[in-house]
Design an enzyme around this catalytic site. Structure first.
Site, short mmCIF file in Angstrom:
data_model
loop_
_atom_site.label_atom_id
_atom_site.label_comp_id
_atom_site.label_asym_id
_atom_site.label_seq_id
_atom_site.Cartn_x
_atom_site.Cartn_y
_atom_site.Cartn_z
N ASP A 158 57.47 40.00 -10.39
CA ASP A 158 57.07 39.59 -9.08
C ASP A 158 56.12 38.36 -9.43
OD1 ASP A 158 56.93 40.82 -6.07
OD2 ASP A 158 55.31 39.33 -6.41
N ALA A 159 55.78 37.38 -8.40
CA ALA A 159 54.94 36.39 -8.59
C ALA A 159 53.40 36.86 -8.33
CB ALA A 159 55.26 35.34 -7.70
N ASP B 224 48.38 40.93 -9.52
CA ASP B 224 47.79 42.15 -9.08
C ASP B 224 48.68 43.28 -8.49
OD1 ASP B 224 45.63 41.27 -10.35
OD2 ASP B 224 44.58 40.80 -8.33
N LYS B 225 49.51 42.73 -7.33
CA LYS B 225 50.47 43.68 -6.73
C LYS B 225 51.30 44.20 -7.78
CE LYS B 225 53.44 44.42 -3.20
NZ LYS B 225 53.46 45.75 -2.42
N ARG C 32 59.69 37.02 3.70
CA ARG C 32 60.18 37.95 4.46
C ARG C 32 60.74 37.24 6.08
NH1 ARG C 32 56.12 42.16 6.51
NH2 ARG C 32 55.63 42.13 3.90
N ARG D 237 68.04 35.36 10.26
CA ARG D 237 68.30 35.45 8.82
C ARG D 237 68.62 34.17 8.30
NH1 ARG D 237 70.68 40.33 10.11
NH2 ARG D 237 69.64 42.01 9.46
N ASN E 206 67.37 37.74 2.15
CA ASN E 206 68.03 36.98 3.13
C ASN E 206 67.97 35.61 3.30
OD1 ASN E 206 69.56 38.93 4.44
ND2 ASN E 206 67.47 39.97 5.35
N ASP F 7 74.19 47.46 7.35
CA ASP F 7 75.03 47.47 8.77
C ASP F 7 75.90 48.66 8.92
OD1 ASP F 7 74.62 43.98 9.29
OD2 ASP F 7 74.40 44.94 7.24
N ARG G 116 74.18 51.93 9.33
CA ARG G 116 73.70 52.07 10.56
C ARG G 116 75.01 52.34 11.74
NH1 ARG G 116 70.28 46.79 9.59
NH2 ARG G 116 67.91 47.74 9.22
N HIS H 243 76.18 39.37 7.08
CA HIS H 243 75.17 40.50 7.23
C HIS H 243 74.00 39.78 8.21
CE1 HIS H 243 71.55 43.09 6.85
NE2 HIS H 243 71.02 42.27 6.38
N THR I 103 61.65 46.24 7.18
CA THR I 103 62.60 47.33 6.83
C THR I 103 62.63 47.76 5.45
OG1 THR I 103 64.55 46.11 6.22
CG2 THR I 103 64.16 46.65 8.88
P1 6V0 Z 1 57.78 41.38 1.08
O1 6V0 Z 1 57.28 42.58 1.26
O2 6V0 Z 1 57.38 39.83 1.37
O3 6V0 Z 1 58.28 41.03 -0.42
C1 6V0 Z 1 58.75 39.89 -0.98
C2 6V0 Z 1 58.17 40.05 -2.64
O4 6V0 Z 1 58.68 38.73 -3.23
C3 6V0 Z 1 56.55 39.64 -2.62
O5 6V0 Z 1 56.16 40.80 -3.48
C4 6V0 Z 1 56.49 38.44 -3.15
O6 6V0 Z 1 55.31 38.20 -3.86
C5 6V0 Z 1 57.69 38.19 -4.00
N1 6V0 Z 1 57.78 37.10 -4.45
C6 6V0 Z 1 58.03 35.75 -3.70
N2 6V0 Z 1 58.15 34.86 -4.48
C7 6V0 Z 1 58.66 35.33 -5.70
C8 6V0 Z 1 59.00 34.58 -6.87
N3 6V0 Z 1 59.22 33.15 -6.89
N4 6V0 Z 1 59.16 35.28 -7.72
C9 6V0 Z 1 59.19 36.67 -7.83
N5 6V0 Z 1 58.77 37.44 -6.80
C10 6V0 Z 1 58.48 36.64 -5.49
O7 6V0 Z 1 59.39 41.25 1.77
P2 6V0 Z 1 60.36 42.61 1.97
O8 6V0 Z 1 60.31 43.06 0.68
O9 6V0 Z 1 60.21 43.33 3.27
O10 6V0 Z 1 61.81 41.85 2.05
C11 6V0 Z 1 62.46 41.15 0.92
C12 6V0 Z 1 63.66 40.41 1.23
O11 6V0 Z 1 64.55 41.32 1.39
C13 6V0 Z 1 63.69 39.49 2.32
O12 6V0 Z 1 64.20 38.33 2.25
C14 6V0 Z 1 64.12 40.40 3.49
O13 6V0 Z 1 64.89 39.55 4.66
C15 6V0 Z 1 65.39 41.03 2.62
N6 6V0 Z 1 66.07 42.20 3.16
C16 6V0 Z 1 67.19 42.43 3.03
C17 6V0 Z 1 67.96 43.24 3.78
C18 6V0 Z 1 69.45 43.60 3.61
O14 6V0 Z 1 70.33 44.57 3.88
N7 6V0 Z 1 69.99 42.48 2.83
C19 6V0 Z 1 67.12 44.40 4.24
C20 6V0 Z 1 65.88 44.14 4.24
C21 6V0 Z 1 65.05 43.15 3.86
#
Ligand code: 6V0
Length: 332
Positions: free
Chosen positions: A51-52, A55-56, A98, A105, A137, A165, A168, A192, A247
């Site tokens: 991840d970027a 700490d997280k 997100r 999307r 997405n 989808d 669901r 999607h 989600t």
């Molecule tokens: P989130 O909780 O914001 O997590 C995203 C993560 O990506 C964070 O921890 C960021 O730090 C990390 N990140 C950002 N930039 C970078 C980078 N350059 N290198 C490494 N890590 C990075 O988002 P969430 O986990 O909720 O969603 C993630 C993605 O999944 C989004 O694009 C959603 O739209 C997508 N989804 C796709 C689905 C599907 O069916 N295909 C379903 C749900 C969500």
């Protein structure tokens, strides 16, 4: 000195069991739901998290490692640096901006394209033989982006697409007919997202084609009822995001089902995003969208020849057009 004293005349460890390594990029809600489902389902010997946010990332790694006493044995590592991903069999990308409540999307694309430029090339460099599984997405366009950036053959670049989808959809049909969702065979294909296509003509429950069954029983089914079920599928994600902010659980299980099929060479059919040019008369350019594809250890093995009505085929081509329109605006 080793902790265990080897027993005498012991054979060397069996080389027959293949070591599997999975990388998850992005440890947000979706990445962590996928990671934890992979762990509980014992799908990997090694899990690398990237991840970027330092700490997280370390916090999530430690939290998972602390569950070791309750889980199958998996080596869990995390780093900002892609060298820990080296030798992965499967790399799953969930990093990205997100979707904010109400945002489509497709609007996410610009924000996520530049992220992929920093993610895909290092993954491809450290694991040149891996399969890339894209979840971020808009997943269809980003799967195309990952295919271009990785220069991998198309069978090794897959988007999670409408696998979620479709689950669901199966849940809603099962609920409607009061049956088990696992007995419902039903596919959503295409994008999607908003232009996805429900394949009503091929739905079956326990081998019984549903639409012709309803007709035979002279049960009135309104086109409107069907359209409403599809609408509920499309709006499902928006509703969950509106209610809880993101989600996670369903996408976690959905991606784990793909991981199992791919790494265990199960050859199951999943509606996932694949290079669709040439199937069902889709033309106009290289476009990734979901079709019922057979998956195995080498990635996409083929696309099932599901019968589509003329209307369904036309909707699918419209879905391809909608994705291509967005894709054309991308500047690599
Ligand atoms: P989130 O909780 O914001 O997590 C995203 C993560 O990506 C964070 O921890 C960021 O730090 C990390 N990140 C950002 N930039 C970078 C980078 N350059 N290198 C490494 N890590 C990075 O988002 P969430 O986990 O909720 O969603 C993630 C993605 O999944 C989004 O694009 C959603 O739209 C997508 N989804 C796709 C689905 C599907 O069916 N295909 C379903 C749900 C969500």
């Amino acid at each position: 000195q080793a902790f265990f004293k080897p027993i005498s005349n012991a054979d060397p460890p069996s080389p027959t069991k293949r070591h599997t390594k999975i990388t998850v990029v992005g440890v947000g809600n979706v990445g962590m739901a996928i990671a934890q489902t992979i762990l509980t389902q014992d799908l990997a010997d090694e899990l690398a998290l990237v991840d970027a946010k330092a700490d997280k990332l370390r916090g999530e790694m430690l939290d998972l490692q602390h569950a070791a006493a309750f889980l199958p044995r998996t080596k869990i590592q995390a780093s900002l640096d892609y060298d820990i991903t080296a030798g992965s069999d499967l790399c799953i990308i969930t990093a990205g901006a997100r979707q904010i409540p109400g945002e489509s999307r497709l609007n996410l694309i610009q924000r996520n394209l530049s992220l992929f430029k920093s993610i895909v090339p290092p993954l491809a460099k450290y694991s040149p033989e891996c399969i890339l599984l894209i979840v971020s997405n808009p997943v269809d366009v980003l799967t195309y982006v990952a295919w271009k950036l990785s220069r991998f053959p198309a069978n090794r670049v897959i988007g999670s697409g409408t696998n979620l989808d479709s689950s669901r959809f199966r849940f809603l049909i099962a609920d409607h007919l009061d049956v088990n969702a696992q007995d419902v065979q039903a596919y959503i294909v295409g994008e999607h997202g908003d232009s996805s296509v429900a394949l009503w003509s091929s739905i079956s429950v326990g081998g019984v084609p549903v639409l012709s069954f309803l007709k035979r029983q002279q049960i009135v089914y309104e086109k409107e009822t069907l359209a409403n079920i599809h609408k509920e599928v499309v709006e499902g994600a928006y509703e969950v995001i509106r209610l809880k902010g993101y989600t996670s659980w369903a996408i976690g299980y959905s991606v784990a089902s793909l991981v199992r099929t791919i790494l265990r060479d199960q050859r199951k059919i999943h509606p996932v995003s694949v290079l669709a040019k040439g199937f069902y008369d889709i033309d106009g350019g290289d476009v990734f969208l979901s079709l019922p594809a057979q998956l195995g250890r080498s990635g996409v093995l083929g696309v099932t020849n599901v019968h589509l009505t003329d209307e369904e085929a036309q909707q699918l081509r419209n879905s391809a057009k909608a994705i291509l329109e967005v894709q054309r605006e991308l500047a690599f």
